[in-house]
Design an enzyme around this catalytic site. Structure first.
Site, PDB file in Angstrom:
ATOM      1  CG  ASP A  72      -0.102  -0.066   2.493  1.00 41.82           C
ATOM      2  OD1 ASP A  72       0.913  -0.136   2.473  1.00 41.82           O
ATOM      3  OD2 ASP A  72      -1.253  -1.099   3.020  1.00 41.82           O
ATOM      4  CG  ASP A 141      -9.125  -2.607  12.577  1.00 39.84           C
ATOM      5  OD1 ASP A 141      -8.213  -3.325  12.176  1.00 39.84           O
ATOM      6  OD2 ASP A 141      -9.971  -1.646  12.115  1.00 39.84           O
ATOM      7  CG  HIS A 143      -6.343  -3.153   8.676  1.00 41.03           C
ATOM      8  ND1 HIS A 143      -6.272  -1.827  10.199  1.00 41.03           N
ATOM      9  CD2 HIS A 143      -5.393  -2.671   8.431  1.00 41.03           C
ATOM     10  CE1 HIS A 143      -5.752  -1.455   9.825  1.00 41.03           C
ATOM     11  NE2 HIS A 143      -4.704  -1.852   8.854  1.00 41.03           N
ATOM     12  CD  GLU A 148      -8.875   0.972   7.906  1.00 44.52           C
ATOM     13  OE1 GLU A 148      -9.183  -0.321   8.860  1.00 44.52           O
ATOM     14  OE2 GLU A 148      -8.416   2.245   7.875  1.00 44.52           O
TER      15      GLU A 148
END
Length: 263
Positions: A72, A141, A143, A148
């Site tokens: 990314d 979380d 991801h 996400e």
């Protein structure tokens, strides 16, 4: 899924680096085609990069015939920005190994047409026959990359909006001000990662324990994109003891015993 549990972060990183080096070496013995390696940023892989650099300098692994694709990049940050992932990767890895500059691929967050840039990236990955091994990490979380919670588990490389939680976590690199963190990023998709021949996630620390539990013990769930690894035929999770804090005792014992000698 194979879960490799090590005592601490350093041991986890050492195992992961040796595993990657062995995979590169194994392909070099049977093919002249480049080894295609997917790479992440963040704090978790830093120890892996450090060990790969040491192995490269010691002549134990070469990156001369390795092509890399990073996961990314922030939208709107030029290469020279010290918080761009282009800068991060060169500062922490590429500038210290023997990889040819033309073999490094990182999404361009400054592209005029972001969707076109993402399509180009997917096409270039495909032109190499896909990724041999994708190294990754996980957010608290669960991801993967910037996929996400509730990102499609079949998603491809695209533009991603970042959640408030991610902005807060990443603000430590931007003077602890979430407002300074870019609100969008370009990211490979969950499907892009899972199309790789092998996936290796490194997960460390008690703060990632919940994510690890959902990855291993929960169902395949769009709310936890990390859980897509359950469907991959050749997925590894390398973790340290603190990250195992929320696993069931029998789950922990199973992986600790079965894969204690995994190379």
């Amino acid at each position: 899924m194979k879960v490799i549990i090590k005592n601490d972060y350093d041991a986890m990183c050492e195992w992961a680096a040796k595993h990657i080096a062995a995979a590169i070496g194994a392909k070099a013995k049977t093919s002249k085609e480049p080894f295609v390696l997917g790479l992440p940023t963040g704090s978790s892989p830093l120890g892996v990069y450090k060990r790969l650099i040491e192995m490269n300098k010691a002549g134990k692994v070469s990156f001369k015939n390795v092509v890399t694709f990073n996961m990314d990049e922030y939208v709107g940050l030029p290469h020279e920005h010290e918080q761009s992932y282009w800068y991060f990767m060169h500062d922490n890895f590429f500038d210290h190994i023997d990889i040819p500059a033309e073999n490094v691929n990182i999404l361009n967050g400054m592209a005029k047409d972001l969707e076109k840039e993402c399509a180009r990236y997917e096409a270039k990955i495909a032109s190499y026959g896909g990724i041999d091994l994708f190294l990754g990490g996980s957010g608290v979380d669960g991801h993967i990359a910037f996929n996400e919670p509730f990102t499609s588990l079949t998603s491809r490389t695209g533009v991603r909006g970042l959640t408030t939680d991610t902005l807060i976590v990443n603000s430590r690199f931007f003077g602890n001000d979430p407002e300074k963190v870019p609100k969008k990023a370009l990211s490979v998709g969950v499907g892009t990662v899972c199309d790789s021949k092998e996936v290796l996630l490194v997960i460390n620390g008690h703060q990632k324990a919940r994510a690890l539990r959902h990855c291993i013990e929960g169902g395949v769930d769009q709310a936890w994109t990390i859980s897509a690894l359950q469907l991959h035929q050749n997925a590894y999770i390398a973790c340290d003891e603190p990250a195992c804090g929320e696993l069931k005792v029998d789950t922990y014992k199973f992986f600790k015993e079965v894969y204690k000698n995994e190379k």
